[in-house]
Structures are given as structure tokens and as C-alpha cells.
Design a protein around this motif. Structure first.
Motif, PDB file in Angstrom:
ATOM      1  N   GLU A   1      64.442  65.403  47.271  1.00  0.00           N
ATOM      2  CA  GLU A   1      64.825  64.280  47.036  1.00  0.00           C
ATOM      3  C   GLU A   1      65.084  64.112  45.606  1.00  0.00           C
ATOM      4  O   GLU A   1      65.756  63.309  45.228  1.00  0.00           O
ATOM      5  CB  GLU A   1      65.293  63.490  48.239  1.00  0.00           C
ATOM      6  N   ASN A   2      64.281  65.093  44.639  1.00  0.00           N
ATOM      7  CA  ASN A   2      64.107  63.952  43.543  1.00  0.00           C
ATOM      8  C   ASN A   2      63.779  62.844  42.876  1.00  0.00           C
ATOM      9  O   ASN A   2      63.939  62.808  42.012  1.00  0.00           O
ATOM     10  CB  ASN A   2      65.439  64.395  42.409  1.00  0.00           C
ATOM     11  N   ILE A   3      62.889  62.470  43.581  1.00  0.00           N
ATOM     12  CA  ILE A   3      62.143  61.700  44.039  1.00  0.00           C
ATOM     13  C   ILE A   3      61.090  61.968  42.787  1.00  0.00           C
ATOM     14  O   ILE A   3      59.572  62.561  44.130  1.00  0.00           O
ATOM     15  CB  ILE A   3      61.872  60.922  45.160  1.00  0.00           C
ATOM     16  N   ASP A   4      59.924  60.585  42.517  1.00  0.00           N
ATOM     17  CA  ASP A   4      59.045  61.626  41.812  1.00  0.00           C
ATOM     18  C   ASP A   4      57.785  60.740  42.359  1.00  0.00           C
ATOM     19  O   ASP A   4      56.754  59.610  41.920  1.00  0.00           O
ATOM     20  CB  ASP A   4      58.383  61.585  40.354  1.00  0.00           C
ATOM     21  N   SER A   5      57.847  61.183  43.542  1.00  0.00           N
ATOM     22  CA  SER A   5      56.553  60.828  44.576  1.00  0.00           C
ATOM     23  C   SER A   5      54.767  60.933  44.239  1.00  0.00           C
ATOM     24  O   SER A   5      54.758  62.636  44.406  1.00  0.00           O
ATOM     25  CB  SER A   5      57.172  60.429  46.160  1.00  0.00           C
TER      26      SER A   5
ATOM     27  N   LYS B   1      45.625  53.646  53.008  1.00  0.00           N
ATOM     28  CA  LYS B   1      46.482  53.644  53.855  1.00  0.00           C
ATOM     29  C   LYS B   1      47.899  53.880  53.232  1.00  0.00           C
ATOM     30  O   LYS B   1      48.549  54.727  53.521  1.00  0.00           O
ATOM     31  CB  LYS B   1      46.743  52.328  55.225  1.00  0.00           C
ATOM     32  N   GLU B   2      48.016  53.359  51.968  1.00  0.00           N
ATOM     33  CA  GLU B   2      49.131  53.407  51.758  1.00  0.00           C
ATOM     34  C   GLU B   2      49.218  54.764  50.514  1.00  0.00           C
ATOM     35  O   GLU B   2      50.101  55.375  50.020  1.00  0.00           O
ATOM     36  CB  GLU B   2      48.617  51.736  50.112  1.00  0.00           C
ATOM     37  N   LEU B   3      48.034  55.142  49.980  1.00  0.00           N
ATOM     38  CA  LEU B   3      47.565  56.638  49.748  1.00  0.00           C
ATOM     39  C   LEU B   3      48.317  58.050  51.106  1.00  0.00           C
ATOM     40  O   LEU B   3      49.271  58.486  50.284  1.00  0.00           O
ATOM     41  CB  LEU B   3      46.404  56.665  49.042  1.00  0.00           C
ATOM     42  N   ARG B   4      47.788  57.413  52.060  1.00  0.00           N
ATOM     43  CA  ARG B   4      48.413  58.223  52.715  1.00  0.00           C
ATOM     44  C   ARG B   4      49.639  58.523  53.741  1.00  0.00           C
ATOM     45  O   ARG B   4      49.802  59.495  53.567  1.00  0.00           O
ATOM     46  CB  ARG B   4      47.164  57.970  54.410  1.00  0.00           C
ATOM     47  N   ASN B   5      50.681  57.296  53.099  1.00  0.00           N
ATOM     48  CA  ASN B   5      51.808  56.755  53.200  1.00  0.00           C
ATOM     49  C   ASN B   5      52.256  57.295  51.912  1.00  0.00           C
ATOM     50  O   ASN B   5      53.386  58.554  52.825  1.00  0.00           O
ATOM     51  CB  ASN B   5      51.501  55.344  53.686  1.00  0.00           C
ATOM     52  N   ILE B   6      51.716  57.423  51.240  1.00  0.00           N
ATOM     53  CA  ILE B   6      52.282  58.659  49.798  1.00  0.00           C
ATOM     54  C   ILE B   6      52.413  60.008  50.406  1.00  0.00           C
ATOM     55  O   ILE B   6      53.426  60.788  50.104  1.00  0.00           O
ATOM     56  CB  ILE B   6      51.622  58.180  48.720  1.00  0.00           C
ATOM     57  N   ALA B   7      51.192  60.598  50.813  1.00  0.00           N
ATOM     58  CA  ALA B   7      51.145  61.553  51.047  1.00  0.00           C
ATOM     59  C   ALA B   7      52.179  62.510  52.431  1.00  0.00           C
ATOM     60  O   ALA B   7      52.393  62.691  51.850  1.00  0.00           O
ATOM     61  CB  ALA B   7      49.876  61.852  50.995  1.00  0.00           C
ATOM     62  N   ALA B   8      52.333  61.404  52.822  1.00  0.00           N
ATOM     63  CA  ALA B   8      53.216  61.838  54.023  1.00  0.00           C
ATOM     64  C   ALA B   8      54.793  62.117  53.523  1.00  0.00           C
ATOM     65  O   ALA B   8      55.041  62.716  55.030  1.00  0.00           O
ATOM     66  CB  ALA B   8      53.228  60.537  55.247  1.00  0.00           C
ATOM     67  N   GLU B   9      54.967  60.879  53.321  1.00  0.00           N
ATOM     68  CA  GLU B   9      56.572  61.247  52.590  1.00  0.00           C
ATOM     69  C   GLU B   9      56.401  61.894  51.546  1.00  0.00           C
ATOM     70  O   GLU B   9      57.598  61.984  50.235  1.00  0.00           O
ATOM     71  CB  GLU B   9      56.510  60.034  52.063  1.00  0.00           C
TER      72      GLU B   9
END
Length: 285
Positions: free
Chosen positions: A91-95, A76-84
């Protein structure tokens, strides 16, 4: 005092060399017809570079988001990362989804039939992933926004031996040419190769020219010096890849020596070992 100066000089050279490593940035793009093995090839190269301790980021700009399915690991956490992910990159955030210390995956959740890629802040995405990796590999398809082709340092066209798909590939190359993409950036990867009458040189020659279906005209796309690479097909390698996907653990170490040698050669083209070697400089610059 002389010994102290020498130590300081060596330290300065080492520090400058390290800065050159950090600042050496490169972005390449892999693309090909459906089922030619683009994502497979990208993954093999990324794992190879990560094993060499090169900071590598894979940017998934395909419509079907294959990297999402490979690396979300039903977490779930990795899916949330992918979603954002793409929003944050804009926005120049290394996600990213972390694969290991040297390997990041930038992807997003597939959105069915809709395609949101053209609405992305593509320049910001490109800048962010390049700033945070030594090498960025774009997993692309024929509908990936043009900006990624324009900004890539090299474009690798992945083609298997299915000659029925070559017309589609050359049609796309012709479109890139018509839109002023530098065709000298293009290299060819012959994937799933087995020995047939269709030799690598004949295949490369076939991809170098576009002929309309009625054979009324021919357009030269690639010059005769285009580089090409061969990835051999082996059923055992294919089985290992399927096992890795099912177990959420891609590992290429037990693949055949022929395959590993081919990936090493291709990885060296993508990011040369010399790129990480400190430049020789005298003490006075």
C-alpha cells in the motif's frame, strides 16, 4: 553582486548534486544454494553501506525469512512491524524494522510450510522500497518470484566450494536464462573460500555452463567476462558471526582485514562511491 551570484550558483549546484544523490536508486539481488552464505553476505554488505551513510534497505524475499529471526530481537513491537510489513509495502507505506539510521530491514513473520510471496503485490513492494532507499538488497532464494530477478539491476550468485551443489546452481541459472532474464546482470560471489585445487577461475567456469547429469549436452549460461568476488573463510570470523547472532548485535568491525577488504570490494560493486559523488557541472549547466 558578483560574489552573491557566485554563492547562489554554488548553492544551486550543491542542491542539484544532493538531488542526484537522493534520486540515484539501485536494486540488487543475492541468491545461492542452501547454506552457501547468502544471508551472511547480504548482512555484511548492508552494514558496510550503512557505515558509509548510504541509505540501505534489505528486502527479505526468502521462504524461511532468515532476516526476521536475526532482527526481531524478541521484541513484540518489531514482531508486529514484521507481521504487517508486506501488506504495508503493498500500500506504498514504508514499513520496516530499523537497524540503524541508514539500514532498514523489510521482512515478515515466517508462515510454516505455506508460501504467500506469489500473492504479494510485488510491483508495489519493489517501488516502495526503491523510493525510500538509495540501494535495495534483496535476500532471495531459488523460489523467489521471478519479478524480483527481472527488476534487479544486478544479480549476485553466492557459491561456496561445495561442488556437489554447483549442479543445482547452474540448473537455476539455466531456468533464469530460459525465462529471458538478462544473464549479463549476473556476477558471482565465491564465499567461504580457502585455497584448494578448485581455483576461483575453475569455479566460475563451472558455473558458466550447464551440463545435464548424463553429460549429453552443454548450455553456456555466462560469458567469459563474468565478474566474480572472493570472500575468504576464517574460523574467527565465523565465531564472531555466531556471537553476534546470539547477542542480537552483528558487528563486523573486528573481523579480519582480509574479510573486510573483500566486503569493501563487493560493496563498491553493489553501490559505487562514485554514485554518491556530485557530478561536475559548469555554472551554466
Amino acid at each position: 553582486q558578483s560574489e552573491l551570484l557566485n554563492r547562489e550558483s554554488v548553492a544551486n549546484i550543491q542542491r542539484e548534486s544532493q538531488e542526484q544523490i537522493v534520486n540515484h536508486k539501485k536494486m540488487v539481488l543475492f541468491v545461492g544454494t542452501n547454506k552457501s552464505g547468502v544471508t551472511f553476505t547480504v548482512n555484511a554488505i548492508a552494514h558496510n553501506l550503512a557505515e558509509r551513510k548510504i541509505n540501505c534497505g534489505v528486502l527479505d524475499m526468502t521462504k524461511d525469512r532468515s532476516m526476521y529471526y536475526i532482527y526481531n530481537q524478541d521484541d513484540k513491537e518489531l514482531r508486529n512491524i514484521a507481521a504487517e510489513c508486506m501488506k504495508n509495502l503493498s500500500e506504498n507505506i514504508d514499513s520496516f524494522i530499523p537497524v540503524n539510521k541508514f539500514f532498514k530491514v523489510y521482512t515478515s513473520v515466517p508462515n510454516g510450510a505455506s508460501d504467500s510471496r506469489k500473492a504479494y503485490k510485488n510491483r508495489a513492494i519493489i517501488d516502495t522500497v526503491k523510493d525510500n532507499n538509495n540501494i535495495v538488497i534483496i535476500d532471495a532464494d531459488f523460489s523467489t518470484p521471478l519479478e524480483y530477478y527481472e527488476k534487479a539491476d544486478e544479480i549476485y550468485l553466492v557459491q561456496d566450494l561445495d561442488i556437489m551443489k554447483m549442479q543445482e546452481a547452474t540448473m537455476f541459472l539455466r531456468e533464469l536464462k530460459s525465462r529471458s532474464v538478462n544473464m549479463d546482470k549476473i556476477k558471482i560471489v565465491i564465499n567461504k573460500y580457502v585455497k584448494t585445487v578448485l581455483t576461483p577461475k575453475r569455479l566460475v567456469q563451472g558455473l558458466s555452463y550447464y551440463s545435464d547429469p548424463q553429460m549429453s549436452f552443454t548450455d553456456e549460461l555466462l560469458n567469459g567476462k563474468v565478474s566474480y568476488f572472493i570472500i575468504p573463510f576464517d574460523m574467527l570470523n565465523y565465531a564472531r558471526y555466531i556471537d553476534g547472532l546470539c547477542n542480537n548485535n552483528l558487528n563486523y568491525k573486528k573481523y579480519t582485514p582480509e574479510f573486510l577488504n573483500a566486503i569493501n570490494e563487493l560493496s563498491e560493486s553493489v553501490y559505487k562511491k562514485a554514485d554518491l559523488s556530485p557530478r561536475r557541472r559548469g555554472i551554466f549547466g
